[in-house]
Design a protein around this motif. Structure first.
Motif, PDB file in Angstrom:
ATOM      1  N   ASP A 128      36.878  39.471  43.478  1.00  0.00           N
ATOM      2  CA  ASP A 128      36.609  38.577  42.358  1.00  0.00           C
ATOM      3  C   ASP A 128      36.023  37.295  42.949  1.00  0.00           C
ATOM      4  N   PRO A 129      35.129  36.614  42.240  1.00  0.00           N
ATOM      5  CA  PRO A 129      34.589  35.355  42.760  1.00  0.00           C
ATOM      6  C   PRO A 129      35.663  34.341  43.150  1.00  0.00           C
ATOM      7  N   VAL A 130      36.793  34.349  42.480  1.00  0.00           N
ATOM      8  CA  VAL A 130      37.873  33.432  42.852  1.00  0.00           C
ATOM      9  C   VAL A 130      38.391  33.793  44.244  1.00  0.00           C
ATOM     10  N   GLN A 131      38.601  35.059  44.502  1.00  0.00           N
ATOM     11  CA  GLN A 131      39.045  35.483  45.828  1.00  0.00           C
ATOM     12  C   GLN A 131      38.010  35.122  46.880  1.00  0.00           C
ATOM     13  N   GLN A 132      36.758  35.392  46.573  1.00  0.00           N
ATOM     14  CA  GLN A 132      35.668  35.074  47.499  1.00  0.00           C
ATOM     15  C   GLN A 132      35.594  33.567  47.741  1.00  0.00           C
ATOM     16  N   GLY A 133      35.783  32.796  46.672  1.00  0.00           N
ATOM     17  CA  GLY A 133      35.756  31.339  46.788  1.00  0.00           C
ATOM     18  C   GLY A 133      36.853  30.813  47.697  1.00  0.00           C
TER      19      GLY A 133
ATOM     20  N   GLY B 274      45.102  42.976  40.946  1.00  0.00           N
ATOM     21  CA  GLY B 274      44.144  43.390  39.927  1.00  0.00           C
ATOM     22  C   GLY B 274      42.899  42.533  39.849  1.00  0.00           C
ATOM     23  N   LEU B 275      42.734  41.564  40.744  1.00  0.00           N
ATOM     24  CA  LEU B 275      41.534  40.721  40.709  1.00  0.00           C
ATOM     25  C   LEU B 275      40.306  41.458  41.243  1.00  0.00           C
ATOM     26  N   ALA B 276      40.431  42.084  42.383  1.00  0.00           N
ATOM     27  CA  ALA B 276      39.298  42.817  42.963  1.00  0.00           C
ATOM     28  C   ALA B 276      39.064  44.084  42.154  1.00  0.00           C
ATOM     29  N   SER B 277      37.838  44.529  42.128  1.00  0.00           N
ATOM     30  CA  SER B 277      37.516  45.744  41.388  1.00  0.00           C
ATOM     31  C   SER B 277      36.499  46.565  42.160  1.00  0.00           C
ATOM     32  N   GLY B 278      36.798  47.834  42.350  1.00  0.00           N
ATOM     33  CA  GLY B 278      35.860  48.717  43.024  1.00  0.00           C
ATOM     34  C   GLY B 278      35.486  48.253  44.418  1.00  0.00           C
ATOM     35  N   GLY B 279      36.418  47.634  45.116  1.00  0.00           N
ATOM     36  CA  GLY B 279      36.144  47.161  46.466  1.00  0.00           C
ATOM     37  C   GLY B 279      35.399  45.843  46.524  1.00  0.00           C
TER      38      GLY B 279
ATOM     39  N   ILE C 141      41.361  23.952  47.575  1.00  0.00           N
ATOM     40  CA  ILE C 141      41.598  24.819  46.415  1.00  0.00           C
ATOM     41  C   ILE C 141      40.614  24.466  45.312  1.00  0.00           C
ATOM     42  N   VAL C 142      40.432  23.180  45.060  1.00  0.00           N
ATOM     43  CA  VAL C 142      39.465  22.746  44.037  1.00  0.00           C
ATOM     44  C   VAL C 142      38.067  23.221  44.421  1.00  0.00           C
ATOM     45  N   ARG C 143      37.684  23.066  45.684  1.00  0.00           N
ATOM     46  CA  ARG C 143      36.370  23.539  46.128  1.00  0.00           C
ATOM     47  C   ARG C 143      36.233  25.057  45.980  1.00  0.00           C
ATOM     48  N   SER C 144      37.308  25.781  46.193  1.00  0.00           N
ATOM     49  CA  SER C 144      37.291  27.235  46.040  1.00  0.00           C
ATOM     50  C   SER C 144      37.010  27.634  44.596  1.00  0.00           C
ATOM     51  N   VAL C 145      37.630  26.937  43.664  1.00  0.00           N
ATOM     52  CA  VAL C 145      37.405  27.217  42.238  1.00  0.00           C
ATOM     53  C   VAL C 145      35.992  26.806  41.848  1.00  0.00           C
ATOM     54  N   GLN C 146      35.510  25.690  42.380  1.00  0.00           N
ATOM     55  CA  GLN C 146      34.123  25.283  42.125  1.00  0.00           C
ATOM     56  C   GLN C 146      33.149  26.344  42.642  1.00  0.00           C
TER      57      GLN C 146
END
Length: 178
Positions: A84-89, A76-81, A141-146
């Motif tokens: 989410d920025p977290v996934q992208q990060g 449920g994180l991604a929306s409309g293809g 992981i920390v850099r991904s969240v940043q």
């Protein structure tokens, strides 16, 4: 017993045995296998989902306890293809290696960023402290969240409105035995 809840924006109703854990309900009844099942002791955090926006270890929550609540899984994180920025990060900063802990980490990060859009390193590390990653050493992981904090979602990107197939019709008469 019959339970109803919202999962990734879709209302679902199922007939289950009362002792079924939320992790098993999500994976076996709803078919959302992005929620991983790891240690069986609530120590590893791979099973984290969001319940009403708060991270919970789904291996310690009965599905019946989640009835009436809003559950969000990694699907449920991604929306409309759009990721989410977290996934992208996690993709941009190589925040995963084997990927087993990644869904729980991403949901925990999403909850953190929803509460605090600009966390510092210590706040990120505190948020993910209940989860174990055996591969990365946590720096990526920390850099991904940043990265996600620096690239917030546009309107509607973080809304969970897809990702669950029409599970109501398929699960209405499904019984899960633990």
């Amino acid at each position: 017993m019959q339970i109803s809840m919202t999962v990734n924006g879709t209302d679902v109703t199922s007939e289950i045995e009362p002792r079924v854990l939320l992790v098993h309900y999500i994976r076996e009844v709803l078919g959302l296998t992005g929620t991983h099942w790891g240690c069986d002791t609530s120590n590893c955090g791979t099973c984290v989902v969001l319940m009403d926006g708060q991270p919970v270890k789904s291996c310690t929550v009965l599905a019946a306890m989640a009835a009436g609540h809003d559950i969000r899984t990694v699907e449920g994180l991604a929306s409309g293809g759009t990721l989410d920025p977290v996934q992208q990060g996690f993709m941009e900063e190589h925040g995963l290696q084997c990927g087993f802990c990644t869904p729980g980490m991403m949901l925990t990060a999403r909850a953190l960023l929803d509460k605090n859009p600009h966390p510092d390193d210590a706040e990120i590390r505190q948020a993910i402290s209940g989860q174990i990653c055996r591969c990365t050493g946590y720096a990526t992981i920390v850099r991904s969240v940043q990265w996600a904090a620096a690239h917030p979602a546009g309107p509607g990107v973080a809304d969970a409105d897809t990702a669950v197939p029409d599970a109501t019709a398929e699960t209405e008469d499904t019984e899960v035995k633990a």
